[in-house]
Scaffold this motif. Structure first.
Motif, mmCIF file in Angstrom:
data_model
loop_
_atom_site.group_PDB
_atom_site.id
_atom_site.type_symbol
_atom_site.label_atom_id
_atom_site.label_comp_id
_atom_site.label_asym_id
_atom_site.label_seq_id
_atom_site.Cartn_x
_atom_site.Cartn_y
_atom_site.Cartn_z
ATOM 1 N N ILE A 1 0.843 -1.195 0.000
ATOM 2 C CA ILE A 1 0.000 0.000 0.000
ATOM 3 C C ILE A 1 0.882 1.250 0.000
ATOM 4 C CG2 ILE A 1 -1.723 1.319 1.278
ATOM 5 C CD1 ILE A 1 -2.959 -1.107 0.128
ATOM 6 N N GLN A 2 1.925 1.231 0.823
ATOM 7 C CA GLN A 2 2.858 2.361 0.841
ATOM 8 C C GLN A 2 3.501 2.576 -0.531
ATOM 9 O OE1 GLN A 2 5.605 2.900 4.150
ATOM 10 N NE2 GLN A 2 4.649 1.188 5.241
ATOM 11 N N ALA A 3 3.841 1.485 -1.175
ATOM 12 C CA ALA A 3 4.501 1.585 -2.478
ATOM 13 C C ALA A 3 3.598 2.242 -3.522
ATOM 14 C CB ALA A 3 4.925 0.197 -2.954
ATOM 15 N N ALA A 4 2.310 2.133 -3.326
ATOM 16 C CA ALA A 4 1.361 2.693 -4.293
ATOM 17 C C ALA A 4 1.112 4.181 -4.083
ATOM 18 C CB ALA A 4 0.035 1.937 -4.201
ATOM 19 N N VAL A 5 1.539 4.720 -2.959
ATOM 20 C CA VAL A 5 1.211 6.111 -2.596
ATOM 21 C C VAL A 5 1.644 7.128 -3.650
ATOM 22 C CG1 VAL A 5 1.704 7.961 -0.946
ATOM 23 C CG2 VAL A 5 1.033 5.703 -0.123
ATOM 24 N N PRO A 6 2.882 7.102 -4.154
ATOM 25 C CA PRO A 6 3.263 8.110 -5.147
ATOM 26 C C PRO A 6 2.345 8.126 -6.361
ATOM 27 C CG PRO A 6 5.206 6.967 -4.332
ATOM 28 C CD PRO A 6 4.019 6.216 -3.809
ATOM 29 N N THR A 7 1.996 6.956 -6.860
ATOM 30 C CA THR A 7 1.122 6.888 -8.037
ATOM 31 C C THR A 7 -0.290 7.337 -7.703
ATOM 32 O OG1 THR A 7 2.432 5.031 -8.884
ATOM 33 C CG2 THR A 7 0.277 5.379 -9.880
ATOM 34 N N ILE A 8 -0.778 6.958 -6.538
ATOM 35 C CA ILE A 8 -2.116 7.387 -6.116
ATOM 36 C C ILE A 8 -2.210 8.906 -6.095
ATOM 37 C CG2 ILE A 8 -3.723 7.471 -4.156
ATOM 38 C CD1 ILE A 8 -2.818 4.630 -3.446
ATOM 39 N N ILE A 9 -1.205 9.551 -5.505
ATOM 40 C CA ILE A 9 -1.223 11.006 -5.384
ATOM 41 C C ILE A 9 -1.046 11.680 -6.751
ATOM 42 C CG2 ILE A 9 0.058 12.990 -4.467
ATOM 43 C CD1 ILE A 9 0.570 11.332 -1.936
ATOM 44 N N GLU A 10 -0.117 11.168 -7.550
ATOM 45 C CA GLU A 10 0.207 11.817 -8.824
ATOM 46 C C GLU A 10 -0.877 11.615 -9.884
ATOM 47 O OE1 GLU A 10 3.982 10.217 -9.956
ATOM 48 O OE2 GLU A 10 4.987 10.964 -8.153
ATOM 49 N N ASN A 11 -1.541 10.446 -9.892
ATOM 50 C CA ASN A 11 -2.434 10.105 -10.997
ATOM 51 C C ASN A 11 -3.910 10.354 -10.736
ATOM 52 O OD1 ASN A 11 -0.074 9.285 -12.159
ATOM 53 N ND2 ASN A 11 -0.658 7.143 -12.433
ATOM 54 N N THR A 12 -4.248 10.835 -9.542
ATOM 55 C CA THR A 12 -5.658 11.110 -9.259
ATOM 56 C C THR A 12 -6.058 12.439 -9.899
ATOM 57 O OG1 THR A 12 -5.543 9.916 -7.165
ATOM 58 C CG2 THR A 12 -7.398 11.420 -7.469
ATOM 59 N N LYS A 13 -7.116 12.401 -10.688
ATOM 60 C CA LYS A 13 -7.571 13.592 -11.404
ATOM 61 C C LYS A 13 -8.393 14.500 -10.487
ATOM 62 C CE LYS A 13 -7.730 11.187 -15.861
ATOM 63 N NZ LYS A 13 -8.589 10.745 -16.990
ATOM 64 N N GLU A 14 -8.312 15.793 -10.736
ATOM 65 C CA GLU A 14 -9.054 16.763 -9.948
ATOM 66 C C GLU A 14 -10.563 16.543 -10.056
ATOM 67 O OE1 GLU A 14 -8.299 19.185 -7.724
ATOM 68 O OE2 GLU A 14 -6.295 18.316 -7.778
ATOM 69 N N SER A 15 -11.006 15.988 -11.169
ATOM 70 C CA SER A 15 -12.436 15.743 -11.351
ATOM 71 C C SER A 15 -12.972 14.776 -10.302
ATOM 72 C CB SER A 15 -12.703 15.199 -12.753
ATOM 73 O OG SER A 15 -11.981 13.994 -12.977
ATOM 74 N N PHE A 16 -12.125 13.839 -9.857
ATOM 75 C CA PHE A 16 -12.542 12.900 -8.800
ATOM 76 C C PHE A 16 -12.830 13.657 -7.510
ATOM 77 C CE2 PHE A 16 -11.031 10.563 -5.027
ATOM 78 C CZ PHE A 16 -11.989 9.554 -4.987
ATOM 79 N N PHE A 17 -11.940 14.565 -7.138
ATOM 80 C CA PHE A 17 -12.139 15.337 -5.915
ATOM 81 C C PHE A 17 -13.356 16.266 -6.036
ATOM 82 C CE2 PHE A 17 -7.312 14.932 -5.788
ATOM 83 C CZ PHE A 17 -7.342 13.849 -4.914
ATOM 84 N N ARG A 18 -13.510 16.882 -7.193
ATOM 85 C CA ARG A 18 -14.657 17.782 -7.397
ATOM 86 C C ARG A 18 -15.972 17.029 -7.268
ATOM 87 N NH1 ARG A 18 -11.459 19.995 -11.683
ATOM 88 N NH2 ARG A 18 -12.694 18.801 -13.202
ATOM 89 N N ASN A 19 -16.021 15.831 -7.805
ATOM 90 C CA ASN A 19 -17.245 15.036 -7.735
ATOM 91 C C ASN A 19 -17.585 14.666 -6.299
ATOM 92 O OD1 ASN A 19 -19.434 13.535 -9.056
ATOM 93 N ND2 ASN A 19 -18.332 11.710 -8.357
ATOM 94 N N THR A 20 -16.570 14.308 -5.510
ATOM 95 C CA THR A 20 -16.802 13.983 -4.096
ATOM 96 C C THR A 20 -17.356 15.193 -3.356
ATOM 97 O OG1 THR A 20 -15.006 12.353 -4.090
ATOM 98 C CG2 THR A 20 -15.728 13.176 -1.955
ATOM 99 N N LEU A 21 -16.756 16.359 -3.574
ATOM 100 C CA LEU A 21 -17.221 17.571 -2.903
ATOM 101 C C LEU A 21 -18.645 17.924 -3.323
ATOM 102 C CD1 LEU A 21 -14.041 19.847 -3.049
ATOM 103 C CD2 LEU A 21 -14.914 18.545 -1.109
ATOM 104 N N LYS A 22 -18.961 17.718 -4.586
ATOM 105 C CA LYS A 22 -20.313 17.995 -5.082
ATOM 106 C C LYS A 22 -21.342 17.140 -4.354
ATOM 107 C CE LYS A 22 -23.048 18.037 -9.360
ATOM 108 N NZ LYS A 22 -23.004 17.761 -10.830
ATOM 109 N N MET A 23 -21.038 15.854 -4.182
ATOM 110 C CA MET A 23 -21.968 14.956 -3.485
ATOM 111 C C MET A 23 -22.102 15.331 -2.009
ATOM 112 S SD MET A 23 -21.369 11.164 -5.123
ATOM 113 C CE MET A 23 -19.589 11.117 -4.887
ATOM 114 N N LEU A 24 -20.983 15.661 -1.377
ATOM 115 C CA LEU A 24 -21.026 16.025 0.037
ATOM 116 C C LEU A 24 -21.807 17.314 0.260
ATOM 117 C CD1 LEU A 24 -17.384 15.145 1.172
ATOM 118 C CD2 LEU A 24 -19.481 13.919 1.752
#
Length: 426
Positions: A299-322
């Motif tokens: 899981i730790q090894a995946a952290v750099p890719t998780i942070i770098e490859n997550t699109k802003e649209s994913f975060f915007r969609n979460t905030l919209k639902m909340l």
């Protein structure tokens, strides 16, 4: 059944006299148990839990494909099946430092970052390394009960300062000044707020930092809901003010990436002036990490890719639902006469509402309310007295399907109307 509910309520009330004896999960277990017992009476309604902040139980809240692919790739590489350094993989520490530095005026070093098994372990590290003989820690009320539990295990006295609902749950700075002394080891600040849904302004956070400087203590900044702000106020990291007072930032991927079960968190030292950092402190942190270990290596090894490859649209969609669910929560609560919401949630996934038990028959307080609500309507809310240290308040989690939330609030309204004293008077 009424006797069983009454005995459970009395048990909770006894336990709350020593609040570290019961946890949120413990309360939830008792509430769910009361519903299970009631099913024998023909009650087969779907249980609606608005009690725990785990959005992954609902299909509308799921993590990004980039996160899942990163974990699968790191596992299939067959390079991350062994032990990681107890302070965390260097690549994970570097990625987290870079991610957090984007909120600051200076760059964190990977050496400032310690990878933890979720934010809960980060809390335990913070309390443990700061604890000393006759020490005390200042906690917000309402707040997150794990802090008090960790303090009890380390024989650290807990002193509560109040958040003011009429002022958007701001910190009562005078209370902090009055409570602190030479044995105060830290001030815990949760932003965005759990359980209040508050998001503090730049000016308020700066005042908190200046207060900590006068008191010569550190700030423990719980930012597990970092960037989950959907109101007018943007999220500002407490680390911005670390040149005023040292800040220990605690956080995780859990909430923003919707992966609480992956248990990937961090403990970070924001101290550009090296007021707090010393070889002795760093050695103590490393020894504690040696004892506890951290999250799974792959899981730790995946952290750099998780942070770098997550699109802003994913975060915007979460905030919209909340935001949508926060609006629903606030508007529906306005229709319930015995419950008041003094502050519309602007962040995180929760909101606090005030219960006026005097308007209800056969309801003595928030604990009694929650057990009877569970029994009669199969709806679970958390009583404020046990969950967050605030009597006759209720905590509602709205990180659920919108239809699920609306049905839960409809049942809540029905329950309140059924128990209303106004009905009898009319």
């Amino acid at each position: 059944m009424e006797n069983n509910v009454g005995s459970q309520t009395n048990y909770i009330k006894d336990e709350v006299e020593a609040p570290t004896n019961i946890t949120i999960k413990g309360i939830l277990g008792l509430l769910i148990g009361s519903i299970s017992e009631n099913e024998g009476e023909g009650n087969k309604r779907e249980v609606i839990s608005l009690g725990i902040g785990d959005p992954t139980a609902h299909s509308c809240f799921h993590t990004t494909a980039a996160a899942k692919e990163a974990v699968v790739e790191s596992l299939l590489l067959d390079k991350f099946n062994g032990y990681s350094p107890t302070v965390g993989l260097p690549t994970a520490r570097k990625a987290i430092a870079s991610y957090l530095s984007s909120d600051l005026a200076y760059d964190l070093s990977p050496e400032d970052v310690y990878v933890t098994a979720g934010c809960t372990q980060a809390i335990e590290i913070a309390v443990s390394i700061l604890s000393r003989h006759n020490s005390n820690i200042l906690l917000p009320r309402p707040g997150f009960p794990i802090y008090a539990l960790c303090a009890a295990f380390r024989n650290v006295e807990v002193r509560y300062y109040d958040l003011v609902p009429e002022k958007s749950w701001q910190v009562n700075l005078k209370a902090i000044e009055d409570l602190a002394d030479q044995n105060t080891i830290g001030i815990v600040v949760i932003n965005p707020g759990n359980p209040c849904g508050n998001v503090y302004s730049y000016e308020h956070l700066e005042k908190i930092a200046e207060t900590a400087k006068r008191l010569k203590t550190v700030i423990i900044a719980d930012e597990v809901y970092g960037h989950l702000a959907f109101g007018e106020a943007p999220f500002i990291s407490m680390g911005v003010f670390s040149s005023i007072a040292p800040v220990l930032t605690l956080g995780s991927l859990s909430k923003r990436w919707l992966i609480p079960g992956w248990r990937l968190g961090w403990f970070v030292i924001n101290d550009p002036n090296c007021i707090f950092k010393s070889p002795k402190i760093i050695e103590r942190i490393k020894k504690y990490c040696d004892i506890c270990g951290g999250p799974a290596t792959f899981i730790q090894a995946a952290v750099p890719t998780i942070i770098e490859n997550t699109k802003e649209s994913f975060f915007r969609n979460t905030l919209k639902m909340l935001k949508k669910n926060s609006d629903i929560c606030y508007e529906k609560i306005l229709e319930i006469p015995c419950i008041n919401c003094p502050y519309k949630s602007q962040g995180s996934m929760v909101v606090m509402v005030k219960l006026n038990a005097a308007l209800l028959q056969d309801i003595s307080d928030d604990i009694d309310f929650c057990f009877k609500l569970a029994k009669e309507e199969s709806v679970i809310l958390l009583p404020g007295r046990t969950a967050v240290g605030l009597k006759n308040w209720l905590r509602i989690t709205f990180a659920v399907e919108s239809s699920f939330l609306e049905e839960g609030l409809r049942r809540l309204k029905s329950f309140c109307l059924r128990h209303s004293k106004l009905k009898i008077m009319n």
